[in-house]
Design an enzyme around this catalytic site. Structure first.
Site, PDB file in Angstrom:
ATOM      1  N   LYS A 110      50.039  42.954  54.535  1.00 16.78           N
ATOM      2  CA  LYS A 110      50.364  44.385  54.413  1.00 16.78           C
ATOM      3  C   LYS A 110      50.552  44.992  55.809  1.00 16.78           C
ATOM      4  O   LYS A 110      51.657  45.320  56.193  1.00 16.78           O
ATOM      5  CB  LYS A 110      49.279  45.103  53.624  1.00 16.78           C
ATOM      6  CG  LYS A 110      49.095  44.472  52.229  1.00 16.78           C
ATOM      7  CD  LYS A 110      47.853  44.932  51.572  1.00 16.78           C
ATOM      8  CE  LYS A 110      47.443  44.071  50.392  1.00 16.78           C
ATOM      9  NZ  LYS A 110      48.420  43.983  49.310  1.00 16.78           N
TER      10      LYS A 110
ATOM     11  N   ASP B 199      36.506  45.270  51.864  1.00 15.28           N
ATOM     12  CA  ASP B 199      37.862  44.730  51.753  1.00 15.28           C
ATOM     13  C   ASP B 199      38.775  45.781  52.384  1.00 15.28           C
ATOM     14  O   ASP B 199      38.877  46.906  51.870  1.00 15.28           O
ATOM     15  CB  ASP B 199      38.168  44.531  50.266  1.00 15.28           C
ATOM     16  CG  ASP B 199      39.571  43.994  50.012  1.00 15.28           C
ATOM     17  OD1 ASP B 199      40.393  43.998  50.953  1.00 15.28           O
ATOM     18  OD2 ASP B 199      39.845  43.593  48.865  1.00 15.28           O
TER      19      ASP B 199
ATOM     20  N   TRP C 154      40.992  45.377  42.265  1.00 16.72           N
ATOM     21  CA  TRP C 154      40.560  44.404  43.287  1.00 16.72           C
ATOM     22  C   TRP C 154      39.046  44.437  43.469  1.00 16.72           C
ATOM     23  O   TRP C 154      38.407  43.393  43.612  1.00 16.72           O
ATOM     24  CB  TRP C 154      41.268  44.642  44.622  1.00 16.72           C
ATOM     25  CG  TRP C 154      42.739  44.391  44.533  1.00 16.72           C
ATOM     26  CD1 TRP C 154      43.742  45.288  44.691  1.00 16.72           C
ATOM     27  CD2 TRP C 154      43.378  43.139  44.229  1.00 16.72           C
ATOM     28  NE1 TRP C 154      44.966  44.685  44.503  1.00 16.72           N
ATOM     29  CE2 TRP C 154      44.768  43.374  44.218  1.00 16.72           C
ATOM     30  CE3 TRP C 154      42.921  41.851  43.947  1.00 16.72           C
ATOM     31  CZ2 TRP C 154      45.707  42.374  43.958  1.00 16.72           C
ATOM     32  CZ3 TRP C 154      43.853  40.846  43.684  1.00 16.72           C
ATOM     33  CH2 TRP C 154      45.215  41.110  43.691  1.00 16.72           C
TER      34      TRP C 154
HETATM   35  C1  LIG Z   1      42.691  45.593  48.351  1.00 16.46           C
HETATM   36  C2  LIG Z   1      43.151  44.203  48.009  1.00 16.46           C
HETATM   37  N1  LIG Z   1      42.249  43.216  47.956  1.00 16.46           N
HETATM   38  C3  LIG Z   1      42.611  41.956  47.666  1.00 16.46           C
HETATM   39  C4  LIG Z   1      43.921  41.623  47.395  1.00 16.46           C
HETATM   40  C5  LIG Z   1      44.276  40.201  47.095  1.00 16.46           C
HETATM   41  O1  LIG Z   1      44.853  39.656  48.203  1.00 16.46           O
HETATM   42  P1  LIG Z   1      45.379  38.159  48.277  1.00 16.46           P
HETATM   43  O2  LIG Z   1      46.617  38.124  47.443  1.00 16.46           O
HETATM   44  O3  LIG Z   1      45.613  37.981  49.745  1.00 16.46           O
HETATM   45  O4  LIG Z   1      44.321  37.277  47.747  1.00 16.46           O
HETATM   46  C6  LIG Z   1      44.906  42.622  47.457  1.00 16.46           C
HETATM   47  C7  LIG Z   1      46.312  42.294  47.199  1.00 16.46           C
HETATM   48  O5  LIG Z   1      47.186  43.101  47.146  1.00 16.46           O
HETATM   49  C8  LIG Z   1      44.499  43.929  47.758  1.00 16.46           C
HETATM   50  O6  LIG Z   1      45.399  44.923  47.822  1.00 16.46           O
END
Ligand SMILES: Cc1ncc(COP(=O)(O)O)c(C=O)c1O
Length: 368
Positions: free
Chosen positions: A199, A175, A107
């Site tokens: 989550k 994030d 991510w």
């Molecule tokens: C730490 C993190 N950032 C970003 C995301 C992406 O999230 P989204 O699917 O809401 O775009 C996730 C998805 O699991 C994640 O765990």
């Protein structure tokens, strides 16, 4: 009623009392004679819902008054674009600005790759050399950095920053999708915090953005309206239709959390759950955690068989996931890019769920 223990990394389990309350209120919320799904977002019925959700989030996270709270769509992934666009993108023809990123997993890397479309991205540290099983030490920001981005909890590899880096006057952006409200966090250390809801907060479809006042209003003129923080702030998250039902459920989750004693109380429970599971793994004959002790996540715990033969290992993993699911312990497969197993134990996972998983593992290991 049949309820499983859901170890999914997201969308994940929600607290049962929240689901029961939402079910009860489904067709007539707060005496309005409507479901929240049917309400106009500008109505007198919805206004108190979004206001309550924001007020609870501010209270539980201790969000200072000079920060705005937004409820947006597009997932955490859209923030990978909105952050560079709003903080560092420039008018056409102007020299690009630079931004610092720390690469702690898939991510974090995605966030950096997306930003590179608009700004000069400098990856200042990475833990890729050891499959992201640790948190690298974070160098100080450099002169000219527009911002400094980290992923506070790395959902896929199961690491977390024990302490966020001190970036001085360079805005620190984090994030916090997979750790929001899991432990106390000093919001004032950050320029922007963002999290997909699916989550620890509520259903998929809502993204929470917490942004310091001085970082609003710097997007270049060519930025699409829906991607501009200033427009969303001016319109109170209602430039277009917000994810109303998601915001309502987040409000219920926050009420549930407040009743439990807020973040300090849930952090204690989260620590207890994680300690219980990590100590089981420490003693296990057949499984272990691939993550360095100093970097272990409280929320996402990957574990892998000690078996070194690839075929036998695959067989153990397949059997484990299948047999666990048959006992109502679901979504224990590791991320498709890393394999193995992973137990995501967010705020809504009760201690009983972790105990049930350990009990299952003892039995499973007995049969190996
Ligand atoms: C730490 C993190 N950032 C970003 C995301 C992406 O999230 P989204 O699917 O809401 O775009 C996730 C998805 O699991 C994640 O765990």
């Amino acid at each position: 009623m049949k309820r499983v223990y859901n170890f999914s990394p997201g969308p994940s389990a929600l607290p049962l009392p929240v689901l029961e309350r939402a079910a009860k209120e489904m067709t007539d919320t707060n005496g309005s004679g409507q479901s929240v799904m049917e309400m106009s977002h500008r109505s007198k019925d919805f206004k108190p819902i979004i206001e309550k959700t924001e007020a609870l989030l501010r209270e539980l996270m201790g969000i200072p008054a000079n920060y705005k709270v937004l409820f947006l769509q597009g997932g955490a992934s859209l923030q990978f674009s909105m952050i560079p666009l709003n903080l560092a993108a420039v008018e056409q023809g102007a020299p690009k600005k630079k931004a610092a990123y720390i690469d702690t997993g898939i991510w974090a890397k995605k966030a950096a790759d997306e930003a590179a479309k608009y700004v000069d991205v400098a990856i200042r540290a990475s833990s890729k050399d050891k499959s992201y099983t640790y948190i690298p030490s974070a160098p100080a920001p450099e002169a000219g950095d527009a911002y400094y981005h980290i992923t506070l909890n790395n959902t896929i590899v199961g690491t977390k920053w024990e302490k966020a880096p001190d970036t001085g006057s360079v805005p620190l952006i984090a994030d916090i999708s997979s750790c929001i409200l899991s432990e106390p966090l000093d919001v004032s250390k950050f320029g922007i915090l963002y999290a997909g809801a699916q989550k620890n907060l509520g259903p998929a479809g809502t993204t929470v953005v917490i942004i310091r006042d001085d970082l609003i209003g710097h997007a270049p003129s060519w930025t699409p309206a829906l991607l501009r923080y200033d427009i969303h702030v001016e319109e109170g998250s209602m430039y277009n239709t917000p994810p109303c039902y998601g915001i309502y459920i987040i409000g219920l989750v926050l009420e549930w959390l407040k009743d439990l004693g807020g973040v300090p109380a849930i952090a204690k429970k989260n620590r207890e759950k994680a300690d219980m599971f990590y100590s089981y793994l420490e003693k296990s004959r057949n499984f272990h955690s691939p993550v360095e002790k100093s970097a272990r996540s409280l929320m996402n715990i990957p574990f892998i068989p000690k078996e070194t033969d690839a075929d036998k290992r695959k067989d153990i993993e397949t059997r484990f996931i299948k047999e666990a699911a048959a006992e109502g312990l679901i979504n224990l497969a590791g991320h498709r890019l890393v394999g193995g197993m992973r137990a995501s134990i967010y705020n809504a996972m009760p201690i009983d769920g972790v105990q049930a998983l350990i009990k299952f593992m003892e039995k499973f290991e007995g049969g190996l």
